[in-house]
Design an enzyme around this catalytic site. Structure first.
Site, PDB file in Angstrom:
ATOM      1  N   ASP A  24       0.829  -1.208   0.000  1.00 24.19           N
ATOM      2  CA  ASP A  24       0.000   0.000   0.000  1.00 24.19           C
ATOM      3  C   ASP A  24       0.866   1.262   0.000  1.00 24.19           C
ATOM      4  O   ASP A  24       1.967   1.267   0.569  1.00 24.19           O
ATOM      5  CB  ASP A  24      -0.913  -0.023   1.241  1.00 24.19           C
ATOM      6  N   ASN A  26       1.338   3.414  -2.937  1.00 22.92           N
ATOM      7  CA  ASN A  26       1.877   3.862  -4.235  1.00 22.92           C
ATOM      8  C   ASN A  26       1.332   5.237  -4.635  1.00 22.92           C
ATOM      9  O   ASN A  26       2.072   6.090  -5.125  1.00 22.92           O
ATOM     10  CB  ASN A  26       1.508   2.873  -5.347  1.00 22.92           C
ATOM     11  N   GLY A  27       0.029   5.418  -4.443  1.00 29.61           N
ATOM     12  CA  GLY A  27      -0.617   6.669  -4.852  1.00 29.61           C
ATOM     13  C   GLY A  27      -0.050   7.851  -4.074  1.00 29.61           C
ATOM     14  O   GLY A  27       0.286   8.892  -4.655  1.00 29.61           O
ATOM     15  N   ARG A  28       0.089   7.694  -2.759  1.00 34.29           N
ATOM     16  CA  ARG A  28       0.618   8.793  -1.935  1.00 34.29           C
ATOM     17  C   ARG A  28       2.081   9.070  -2.255  1.00 34.29           C
ATOM     18  O   ARG A  28       2.533  10.213  -2.236  1.00 34.29           O
ATOM     19  CB  ARG A  28       0.460   8.444  -0.440  1.00 34.29           C
ATOM     20  N   ARG A  37      -0.903   9.072 -10.044  1.00 27.30           N
ATOM     21  CA  ARG A  37      -0.884   7.833  -9.257  1.00 27.30           C
ATOM     22  C   ARG A  37      -0.202   6.684 -10.019  1.00 27.30           C
ATOM     23  O   ARG A  37       0.459   5.846  -9.420  1.00 27.30           O
ATOM     24  CB  ARG A  37      -2.325   7.424  -8.905  1.00 27.30           C
ATOM     25  N   HIS A  41       2.502   3.492  -9.094  1.00 32.78           N
ATOM     26  CA  HIS A  41       2.398   2.048  -9.362  1.00 32.78           C
ATOM     27  C   HIS A  41       3.620   1.546 -10.141  1.00 32.78           C
ATOM     28  O   HIS A  41       4.079   0.427  -9.907  1.00 32.78           O
ATOM     29  CB  HIS A  41       1.091   1.735 -10.099  1.00 32.78           C
ATOM     30  N   THR A  70     -10.605  -7.345  -5.412  1.00 35.30           N
ATOM     31  CA  THR A  70     -11.914  -7.320  -6.081  1.00 35.30           C
ATOM     32  C   THR A  70     -12.534  -5.917  -5.974  1.00 35.30           C
ATOM     33  O   THR A  70     -13.405  -5.559  -6.763  1.00 35.30           O
ATOM     34  CB  THR A  70     -12.872  -8.352  -5.439  1.00 35.30           C
ATOM     35  N   LEU A 134      11.135 -20.843  -5.657  1.00 37.71           N
ATOM     36  CA  LEU A 134      10.488 -19.815  -4.833  1.00 37.71           C
ATOM     37  C   LEU A 134       9.037 -19.638  -5.264  1.00 37.71           C
ATOM     38  O   LEU A 134       8.757 -19.299  -6.416  1.00 37.71           O
ATOM     39  CB  LEU A 134      11.246 -18.483  -4.997  1.00 37.71           C
ATOM     40  N   SER A 193      -7.911  -5.514   4.940  1.00 39.60           N
ATOM     41  CA  SER A 193      -8.545  -5.203   3.650  1.00 39.60           C
ATOM     42  C   SER A 193      -8.887  -6.453   2.832  1.00 39.60           C
ATOM     43  O   SER A 193      -8.529  -6.549   1.650  1.00 39.60           O
ATOM     44  CB  SER A 193      -7.647  -4.264   2.823  1.00 39.60           C
TER      45      SER A 193
END
Ligand code: FPP
Length: 239
Positions: A24, A26-28, A37, A41, A70, A134, A193
C-alpha cells in the site's frame, strides 16, 4: 544502497517460510512528488521486484503479494489499466526469465473476469514455472471473502456435507502452500482489507508507515528481526 551482495544477506530459517505483503502507498508516494498515481504504481512494481529478489535471497520460500483486489475495480480506468499493464509486463518478463529467476508463479483470485487471452497467459505462466523453487503468489482480482465463498461452492459440489479445516484450506486459492507466517502492510493503515482472512489465523503482523515504493532491504531486515522476537504460541503455552 538497496541491494546487499547475496552472500552477505542474513538467511531466514524454517520459522519464516511464508511472507505476505499488502503493497500500500503507491498513490501517496506519487502525490508527494506531484506525479500521477500511475507513477506510484510503476515505482511500486519496480520495488516489488526488488523485494521479491531480496526475500528470495534471504531464503524465504513463499511470498504472497496483494496486487489487485476485487474492490480495486472501483478506481479510475486509467489507474486500473496502468496496474494491469504492469502486471502483464511482469508476467512476460517472469516467463522469459523463468530459469534464471527460479520463481514458481501462482495467481490467487477469480481469473474468469479477464479476457480469454489474459487467462491463457496466466495459465501458461503458472505451467512453465511449476517446477521452480520460490513460490510467488500474486493476488489478483482477489478478495478473501469471495475466496471463502468460492471454496464453499467447491466443497458443496463434492457432495460431502461435513468438512474439516483441512478440507476448507484445500479448497482455497492457496491450497498449494502453507499459511503466511508474517503479513506486512506498508502505507500506514492497520487493517487486512479482505486479504488472506482464513490463512492469517496465526500469522504475525507488521504495519509500517513506509510507502510501498520506499520499503527497502534495511526495513525488511528490521521487520524480520521483529518477527523473530515474537512468541508464537498457537493458543498453547511457552515451551
Ligand atoms: C495500493 O496502493 C496498491 C495497489 C492497489 C496496486 C499494487 C500494484 C503494484 C505494486 C504494481 C503492479 C504489481 C505487480 C505485481 C507487478 P494505493 O494505490 O492504494 O496507494 P495509496 O493508498 O497511497 O493511494
Amino acid at each position: 544502497m538497496f541491494f546487499k551482495k547475496k552472500e552477505t544477506v542474513k538467511a531466514v530459517d524454517e520459522r519464516l517460510k511464508h511472507v505476505a505483503f499488502i503493497m500500500d502507498g503507491n498513490g501517496r508516494w506519487a502525490k508527494k512528488r506531484s506525479m500521477p498515481r500511475e507513477f506510484g504504481h510503476i515505482n511500486g512494481a519496480k520495488n516489488f521486484k526488488k523485494v521479491i529478489r531480496y526475500c528470495g535471497d534471504k531464503g524465504v520460500k513463499i511470498i504472497t503479494v496483494y496486487a489487485f483486489s476485487t474492490e480495486n475495480w472501483k478506481r479510475p480506468k486509467n489507474e486500473v489499466d496502468a496496474i494491469m499493464n504492469l502486471l502483464s509486463d511482469y508476467i512476460d518478463d517472469a516467463v522469459a526469465m523463468v530459469d534464471e529467476n527460479n520463481i514458481q508463479l501462482h495467481f490467487l483470485g477469480d481469473m474468469s473476469i479477464f479476457p480469454p487471452k489474459t487467462q491463457e497467459k496466466i495459465k501458461n505462466a503458472e505451467a512453465v514455472s511449476a517446477d521452480k523453487e520460490l513460490v510467488l503468489n500474486i493476488a489478483l482480482n482477489y478478495g478473501s471473502r469471495a475466496e471463502i465463498a468460492h471454496a464453499c461452492e467447491v466443497l458443496a459440489a463434492s457432495g460431502k456435507t461435513k468438512f474439516t479445516e483441512e478440507d476448507v484450506a484445500g479448497a482455497l486459492y492457496t491450497s498449494h502452500c502453507d499459511d503466511p507466517d508474517l503479513i506486512v502492510r506498508t502505507g500506514g493503515d492497520i487493517r487486512l482489507s479482505n486479504f488472506l482472512l482464513w490463512q492469517a489465523a496465526y500469522a504475525e503482523f507488521y504495519f509500517t508507515d513506509t510507502l510501498w515504493p520506499d520499503l527497502d532491504e534495511r526495513e525488511i531486515d528490521k521487520i524480520i528481526d521483529d518477527f523473530y522476537s515474537r512468541k508464537r504460541r498457537y493458543g498453547g503455552l511457552d515451551k
